[in-house]
Write an enzyme that holds these catalytic residues in place. Structure first.
Site, PDB file in Angstrom:
ATOM      1  N   CYS A 142       2.134  -1.751  14.647  1.00 49.55           N
ATOM      2  CA  CYS A 142       0.941  -1.316  15.394  1.00 49.55           C
ATOM      3  C   CYS A 142       0.368  -2.391  16.312  1.00 49.55           C
ATOM      4  O   CYS A 142      -0.399  -2.075  17.222  1.00 49.55           O
ATOM      5  CB  CYS A 142      -0.114  -0.807  14.410  1.00 49.55           C
ATOM      6  SG  CYS A 142      -0.194  -1.729  12.884  1.00 49.55           S
TER       7      CYS A 142
ATOM      8  N   HIS B 292      -6.537  -2.582  16.859  1.00 46.70           N
ATOM      9  CA  HIS B 292      -6.014  -3.953  16.883  1.00 46.70           C
ATOM     10  C   HIS B 292      -6.261  -4.571  18.263  1.00 46.70           C
ATOM     11  O   HIS B 292      -5.981  -3.957  19.295  1.00 46.70           O
ATOM     12  CB  HIS B 292      -4.510  -3.955  16.610  1.00 46.70           C
ATOM     13  CG  HIS B 292      -4.141  -3.606  15.200  1.00 46.70           C
ATOM     14  ND1 HIS B 292      -5.044  -3.448  14.172  1.00 46.70           N
ATOM     15  CD2 HIS B 292      -2.910  -3.393  14.634  1.00 46.70           C
ATOM     16  CE1 HIS B 292      -4.413  -3.160  13.054  1.00 46.70           C
ATOM     17  NE2 HIS B 292      -3.116  -3.113  13.306  1.00 46.70           N
TER      18      HIS B 292
HETATM   19  P1  NAP Z   1      -0.592   3.742   2.568  1.00 50.04           P
HETATM   20  O1  NAP Z   1      -1.973   4.098   3.008  1.00 50.04           O
HETATM   21  O2  NAP Z   1      -0.422   2.766   1.477  1.00 50.04           O
HETATM   22  O3  NAP Z   1       0.172   5.106   2.162  1.00 50.04           O
HETATM   23  C1  NAP Z   1       1.442   5.103   1.552  1.00 50.04           C
HETATM   24  C2  NAP Z   1       1.874   6.533   1.229  1.00 50.04           C
HETATM   25  O4  NAP Z   1       3.174   6.485   0.639  1.00 50.04           O
HETATM   26  C3  NAP Z   1       0.975   7.267   0.257  1.00 50.04           C
HETATM   27  O5  NAP Z   1       0.853   8.599   0.756  1.00 50.04           O
HETATM   28  C4  NAP Z   1       1.781   7.299  -1.063  1.00 50.04           C
HETATM   29  O6  NAP Z   1       1.599   8.488  -1.813  1.00 50.04           O
HETATM   30  C5  NAP Z   1       3.182   7.384  -0.482  1.00 50.04           C
HETATM   31  N1  NAP Z   1       4.232   7.013  -1.435  1.00 50.04           N
HETATM   32  C6  NAP Z   1       4.303   5.939  -2.250  1.00 50.04           C
HETATM   33  N2  NAP Z   1       5.452   5.962  -2.948  1.00 50.04           N
HETATM   34  C7  NAP Z   1       6.117   7.092  -2.548  1.00 50.04           C
HETATM   35  C8  NAP Z   1       7.340   7.699  -2.911  1.00 50.04           C
HETATM   36  N3  NAP Z   1       8.154   7.156  -3.826  1.00 50.04           N
HETATM   37  N4  NAP Z   1       7.691   8.854  -2.288  1.00 50.04           N
HETATM   38  C9  NAP Z   1       6.883   9.431  -1.366  1.00 50.04           C
HETATM   39  N5  NAP Z   1       5.704   8.914  -1.004  1.00 50.04           N
HETATM   40  C10 NAP Z   1       5.336   7.753  -1.582  1.00 50.04           C
HETATM   41  O7  NAP Z   1       0.277   3.182   3.802  1.00 50.04           O
HETATM   42  P2  NAP Z   1       0.074   3.411   5.388  1.00 50.04           P
HETATM   43  O8  NAP Z   1      -0.835   2.398   5.963  1.00 50.04           O
HETATM   44  O9  NAP Z   1      -0.199   4.859   5.623  1.00 50.04           O
HETATM   45  O10 NAP Z   1       1.509   3.007   5.937  1.00 50.04           O
HETATM   46  C11 NAP Z   1       2.635   3.868   5.867  1.00 50.04           C
HETATM   47  C12 NAP Z   1       3.786   3.275   6.679  1.00 50.04           C
HETATM   48  O11 NAP Z   1       3.390   3.187   8.053  1.00 50.04           O
HETATM   49  C13 NAP Z   1       4.172   1.850   6.261  1.00 50.04           C
HETATM   50  O12 NAP Z   1       5.562   1.693   6.407  1.00 50.04           O
HETATM   51  C14 NAP Z   1       3.433   0.979   7.269  1.00 50.04           C
HETATM   52  O13 NAP Z   1       4.028  -0.280   7.453  1.00 50.04           O
HETATM   53  C15 NAP Z   1       3.537   1.840   8.518  1.00 50.04           C
HETATM   54  N6  NAP Z   1       2.506   1.607   9.526  1.00 50.04           N
HETATM   55  C16 NAP Z   1       1.183   1.599   9.188  1.00 50.04           C
HETATM   56  C17 NAP Z   1       0.224   1.424  10.187  1.00 50.04           C
HETATM   57  C18 NAP Z   1      -1.262   1.386   9.895  1.00 50.04           C
HETATM   58  O14 NAP Z   1      -2.041   1.112  10.834  1.00 50.04           O
HETATM   59  N7  NAP Z   1      -1.714   1.654   8.667  1.00 50.04           N
HETATM   60  C19 NAP Z   1       0.636   1.278  11.518  1.00 50.04           C
HETATM   61  C20 NAP Z   1       1.993   1.310  11.824  1.00 50.04           C
HETATM   62  C21 NAP Z   1       2.911   1.490  10.822  1.00 50.04           C
HETATM   63  P3  NAP Z   1       0.576   8.688  -3.066  1.00 50.04           P
HETATM   64  O15 NAP Z   1      -0.809   8.644  -2.492  1.00 50.04           O
HETATM   65  O16 NAP Z   1       0.975  10.033  -3.543  1.00 50.04           O
HETATM   66  O17 NAP Z   1       0.823   7.592  -4.052  1.00 50.04           O
END
Ligand code: NAP
Length: 349
Positions: free
Chosen positions: A149, A242
């Site tokens: 991001c 950001h």
């Molecule tokens: P997050 O808030 O921690 O959410 C993670 C998600 O993954 C939750 O829905 C969790 O589900 C799910 N999960 C965990 N273990 C799993 C499994 N075994 N099978 C299926 N689902 C599973 O993370 P996030 O910030 O949304 O980030 C997600 C991805 O996007 C990451 O790779 C991150 O690097 C990338 N990213 C994030 C951003 C940002 O600004 N946040 C920007 C660019 C890229 P439960 O709630 O059911 O446990």
């Protein structure tokens, strides 16, 4: 051919997953047919497993859906992956092999040679790499990624500058919002009244993802551009958006006014302009002495416009500026959705 597609959101309960659901509410082409989560939420209603943390209400249809396991049994054509990289690394190729077109936010395959790393306004033509990917791997589906991001707004701005002036070196400092760490993310005691001068693994990404996206697709390979980025990445107590302060050394000389004009006039690839999620303005140049600011500027173009300001001469390099981009819209779910719209529009998904 109809552009209607069934879509699943993987990791739907997280920060990025929630943004996907918000953006998919009443989408003209995409209908959500599946949401997945971890063992914590599988089998229950989405509204019972998801702590909705983004502004606005959870769409009622999403709340009633049952959270499913991430598997090849999903009823969908397109899969939006908001999974962490460790899980994404395992499941995304299985899904692509099973015929799903996977649009991933995870870092697992961003630098893989036959995987496009896309920002439609920057490198829409790299989307053609999926044809090669499918042929080489024998997949019916594909994997398409978006960048981290912080690279997003930064690369959008670098594209017209590279085309106009060439780029040699950049020193940049990021001030990254806490939503970038997911939910629940950091403990409040770490970030309130504080700056954390480390985002693990982030700085090297700033020195390879832009170079891939700004590269040329030649004979099914991307030739990366060659310039150096010295990155300092920091977590700051801002909820969303950001900010990057960048000092840039060009190949050719450029005045601040010339830089502003090039950025203001940037429109990106023609095919991108009419996609449902594409913003009217790709880059907004602000003239005020104290903009951009995350709270005031992150919603420009519904979170899809990159906002730039403080464009001025740099005492060491040529030009310095401040760049702001919304991390969960353009930098994550919105960017990924724009990639999917692009491939549908190009007849590639
Ligand atoms: P997050 O808030 O921690 O959410 C993670 C998600 O993954 C939750 O829905 C969790 O589900 C799910 N999960 C965990 N273990 C799993 C499994 N075994 N099978 C299926 N689902 C599973 O993370 P996030 O910030 O949304 O980030 C997600 C991805 O996007 C990451 O790779 C991150 O690097 C990338 N990213 C994030 C951003 C940002 O600004 N946040 C920007 C660019 C890229 P439960 O709630 O059911 O446990």
């Amino acid at each position: 051919m109809s552009k209607k597609r069934k879509v699943a959101v993987l990791g739907a309960t997280g920060t990025v997953g929630q943004r996907f659901i918000q953006l998919l509410d009443n989408h003209p082409w995409f209908e959500v047919t599946a949401l997945t989560g971890s063992q914590r939420t599988i089998g229950g209603k989405f509204k019972d497993g998801c702590r909705w943390v983004i502004p606005g209400d959870m769409p009622a249809w999403a709340g009633e859906m049952i959270v499913q396991e991430t598997s090849t049994n999903l009823d969908a054509d397109i899969v939006f992956s908001a999974l962490h990289s460790g899980i994404a690394k395992e499941v995304e190729p299985e899904l692509a092999k099973a015929g799903f077109n996977v649009f991933s936010n995870a870092s697992s395959y961003r630098m893989t040679e036959d995987v496009p790393l896309l920002i439609p306004e920057v490198n829409a033509d790299h989307a053609h790499l999926v044809t090669h990917q499918r042929a080489v791997r024998g997949w019916d589906g594909c994997i398409v990624t978006n960048c981290n991001c912080t690279s997003t707004g930064f690369t959008v701005v670098l594209k017209p500058l590279l085309d106009a002036f060439g780029i040699k070196n950049i020193i940049m400092t990021s001030m990254q919002a806490i939503s970038g760490a997911g939910y629940p993310g950091l403990a409040a005691l770490d970030y309130v009244d504080n700056i954390v001068p480390l985002i693990s693994g982030e700085e090297p990404k700033m020195n390879r993802e832009p170079q891939k996206m700004l590269g040329k697709l030649v004979d099914n390979k991307i030739e990366h551009v060659d310039f150096n980025v010295s990155a300092h990445c920091n977590r700051v107590p801002v909820t969303d958006g950001h900010t990057v302060c960048a000092s840039i050394q060009f190949e050719k000389s450029a005045t601040p006014e010339e830089v502003k004009e090039v950025l203001r006039n940037y429109r990106g690839h023609d095919v991108v302009r009419n996609l449902p999620i594409s913003p009217e303005t790709v880059i907004e140049v602000r003239e005020e002495a104290d903009r951009p600011q995350p709270r005031r500027d992150r919603d420009a173009g519904d979170g899809m416009t990159t906002v730039v300001g403080r464009i001025r001469e740099d005492e060491v390099f040529d030009i310095k500026m401040v760049i702001m981009s919304h991390n969960t819209f353009k930098g994550a779910a919105g960017g990924s959705m724009q990639n999917a719209e692009l491939l549908v529009e190009m007849g590639l998904a």
